[in-house]
Enzyme design. Structure first.
Site, PDB file in Angstrom:
ATOM      1  N   ARG A  36       0.882  -1.110  -0.005  1.00 53.21           N
ATOM      2  CA  ARG A  36      -0.117   0.096   0.047  1.00 53.21           C
ATOM      3  C   ARG A  36       0.959   1.178   0.032  1.00 53.21           C
ATOM      4  O   ARG A  36       0.360   2.193  -0.452  1.00 53.21           O
ATOM      5  CB  ARG A  36      -0.884   0.000   1.014  1.00 53.21           C
ATOM      6  N   LYS A 208     -20.996 -15.856   2.514  1.00 50.46           N
ATOM      7  CA  LYS A 208     -22.416 -15.414   2.988  1.00 50.46           C
ATOM      8  C   LYS A 208     -23.208 -14.686   1.849  1.00 50.46           C
ATOM      9  O   LYS A 208     -22.728 -13.567   1.309  1.00 50.46           O
ATOM     10  CB  LYS A 208     -22.466 -14.570   4.236  1.00 50.46           C
ATOM     11  N   GLY A 362     -10.070  -8.888  -0.561  1.00 53.60           N
ATOM     12  CA  GLY A 362      -8.814  -9.462  -0.048  1.00 53.60           C
ATOM     13  C   GLY A 362      -8.483 -10.847  -0.583  1.00 53.60           C
ATOM     14  O   GLY A 362      -7.478 -11.310  -0.834  1.00 53.60           O
ATOM     15  N   GLY A 385     -14.087  -3.349   0.529  1.00 51.81           N
ATOM     16  CA  GLY A 385     -15.409  -3.047   0.991  1.00 51.81           C
ATOM     17  C   GLY A 385     -16.138  -1.972  -0.131  1.00 51.81           C
ATOM     18  O   GLY A 385     -16.987  -1.874  -0.652  1.00 51.81           O
TER      19      GLY A 385
HETATM   20  P1  AMP Z   1     -15.973 -13.287   1.918  1.00 53.62           P
HETATM   21  O1  AMP Z   1     -15.153 -12.737   3.060  1.00 53.62           O
HETATM   22  O2  AMP Z   1     -17.603 -13.360   1.867  1.00 53.62           O
HETATM   23  O3  AMP Z   1     -15.499 -13.071   0.521  1.00 53.62           O
HETATM   24  O4  AMP Z   1     -15.674 -15.031   2.336  1.00 53.62           O
HETATM   25  C1  AMP Z   1     -14.512 -15.464   1.986  1.00 53.62           C
HETATM   26  C2  AMP Z   1     -14.463 -16.757   2.769  1.00 53.62           C
HETATM   27  O5  AMP Z   1     -15.373 -17.569   2.302  1.00 53.62           O
HETATM   28  C3  AMP Z   1     -13.229 -17.422   2.626  1.00 53.62           C
HETATM   29  O6  AMP Z   1     -12.510 -17.371   3.962  1.00 53.62           O
HETATM   30  C4  AMP Z   1     -13.442 -18.795   2.425  1.00 53.62           C
HETATM   31  O7  AMP Z   1     -12.636 -19.951   2.870  1.00 53.62           O
HETATM   32  C5  AMP Z   1     -14.949 -19.072   2.430  1.00 53.62           C
HETATM   33  N1  AMP Z   1     -15.646 -19.883   1.797  1.00 53.62           N
HETATM   34  C6  AMP Z   1     -15.708 -19.762   0.583  1.00 53.62           C
HETATM   35  N2  AMP Z   1     -16.506 -20.998  -0.084  1.00 53.62           N
HETATM   36  C7  AMP Z   1     -16.738 -21.498   1.087  1.00 53.62           C
HETATM   37  C8  AMP Z   1     -17.654 -22.671   1.328  1.00 53.62           C
HETATM   38  N3  AMP Z   1     -18.012 -23.518   0.333  1.00 53.62           N
HETATM   39  N4  AMP Z   1     -17.817 -23.212   2.660  1.00 53.62           N
HETATM   40  C9  AMP Z   1     -17.295 -22.278   3.620  1.00 53.62           C
HETATM   41  N5  AMP Z   1     -16.588 -21.464   3.339  1.00 53.62           N
HETATM   42  C10 AMP Z   1     -16.426 -20.891   2.198  1.00 53.62           C
END
Ligand code: AMP
Length: 405
Positions: A36, A208, A362, A385
């Site tokens: 950065r 999520k 990230g 974000g």
């Molecule tokens: P996000 O912060 O929403 O982009 O989520 C990223 C996180 O989602 C990472 O740490 C991944 O390990 C997790 N992730 C991705 N796919 C899955 C899955 N099928 N089951 C559980 N965790 C997941």
């Protein structure tokens, strides 16, 4: 671009407050990764080469107590910046007061000063008052008063928040301009959202549905295809009536998932198979299963399967603009990283074929860095974000507050 940029400013002899993003990982005073700081160099150098007197502002970490301030001083960052610039950086261990003002007034053309962590203003005398993060009007006015009625914001990563050090200063000067980094972010994300070369495909992954649903909705209005992967895909699967075992699932989002699938039709592209595992571990027992056949009881989907990789590749084969945010699986574990890495490789092909590829967030950024292909893509956004909110179509206060051309 409709906003002033750094090249529009008359900088010689001027004191120039600049918001940069020096929120780097620091452990015991040692900087883990200086990406950065390096990324901010072009704008800082431009100001110094044009005989401006740079006053740098940045936050570092989160501060809610006096205790939090220990270990979150920007002093090590100023030292690293000085090494990278090859010139002295005067560090002032305060965010206001006589010492800071004297240092600012003592600056000569082409010199640079760095103010202490702006979030030290969030806790005053042990009280969590959020003067920086709450965009306290007096604080923004005060910081603006240190300069000569102009301001440069090069911190895209905080552009989705109205803080004293971005919106506050910008609102109190005659000319608030985007730095080169900010300009690049606005150009790439702005073109993708408002004026994409088509076909435009978006890939949204991650854990999520609730975190990304607004982005998915907004992109369905803009993109030609929206690919969904990662843990969030299983709520869609469940909404179709497929068995998902113990995969990630948000019961309160099932109706919404159904609605989106109905509205979007074949614009929405979901995984058709998964790598299912009996445990969240590299040593887990795994099986590749079709979505329609369902994930067996006791198993959870942790990556997209080979048929999904192929399906997504086919969509991306013709794409001319691709935006990617969020991993396709638990890519931190090598056993479940195939899908995410395959997408990274696909994006390289899209770029080689003359397409524009933009990665935000990230995890997706970590994935392309792991693959060693970051420099083969068009743009890696510095703000996870902020880039998501931009893709959602929300106005970003850090950008809105810049002066129109
Ligand atoms: P996000 O912060 O929403 O982009 O989520 C990223 C996180 O989602 C990472 O740490 C991944 O390990 C997790 N992730 C991705 N796919 C899955 C899955 N099928 N089951 C559980 N965790 C997941």
């Amino acid at each position: 671009m409709a906003k002033l940029t750094v090249t529009d400013l008359e900088l010689a002899g001027k004191k120039v407050p600049m918001r940069v993003d020096f929120n780097v990982p620091i452990q015991d005073g040692v900087i883990g990764n200086d990406n950065r700081i390096v990324a901010a160099l072009p704008t800082i150098k431009y100001v110094l080469e044009h005989n401006g007197r740079a006053i740098l502002f940045s936050h570092l970490g989160r501060i809610k107590t006096e205790e939090d301030k220990k270990g979150l001083s920007l002093a090590p960052v100023a030292k690293r910046l000085s090494e990278l610039l090859g010139q002295d950086v005067l560090f002032v261990p305060h965010t206001r007061g006589a010492e800071l003002e004297a240092a600012v007034n003592g600056l000569k053309d082409g010199q640079v000063l760095m103010v202490e962590n702006t979030r030290f203003e969030d806790v005053i005398n042990g009280e969590y008052v959020k003067l920086e993060s709450g965009n306290d009007p007096e604080l923004g006015k005060y910081w603006a008063s240190l300069g000569d009625d102009l301001f440069i914001n090069d911190a895209f990563g905080t552009a989705h928040r109205a803080h004293a050090s971005n919106v506050g200063i910008a609102s109190n000067v005659d000319q608030a301009a985007a730095g080169f980094l900010m300009e690049k972010e606005i150009k790439f994300l702005g073109d993708a959202v408002d004026n994409p070369v088509r076909p435009f495909a978006a890939i949204i992954g991650g854990a999520k549905v609730s975190d990304k649903i607004d982005v998915v909705k907004s992109l369905l209005n803009k993109a030609d295809k929206v690919i969904i992967g990662g843990g969030m895909a299983y709520t869609f699967d469940a909404a179709k009536g497929n068995k998902i075992g113990k995969s990630l699932f948000e019961a309160d989002k099932v109706d919404l998932a159904k609605e989106l699938m109905d509205e979007a039709g074949d614009k929405l592209v979901l995984p058709i198979d998964s790598v299912a595992a009996d445990a969240f571990s590299n040593d887990a027992k795994t099986e590749v299963v079709d979505a329609a056949a369902g994930i067996p009881d006791g198993y959870m989907g942790l990556d997209i399967g080979p048929k999904s990789i192929k399906l997504f590749q086919d969509v991306l084969a013709t794409a001319k603009t691709v935006v990617w945010n969020g991993p396709m699986g638990v890519f931190e574990l090598p056993k479940f990283s195939k899908g995410t890495l395959a997408i990274g490789e696909d994006l390289v092909k899209v770029t080689e074929n003359g397409g524009t590829t933009i990665v935000g967030g990230g995890d997706s950024t970590a994935a392309v860095q792991k693959l060693g292909v970051a420099d083969k893509l068009s743009h890696i956004s510095t703000g996870g974000g902020a880039s998501l909110e931009y893709l959602e179509g929300k106005p970003l206060p850090g950008i809105e507050s810049l002066t129109n051309k």
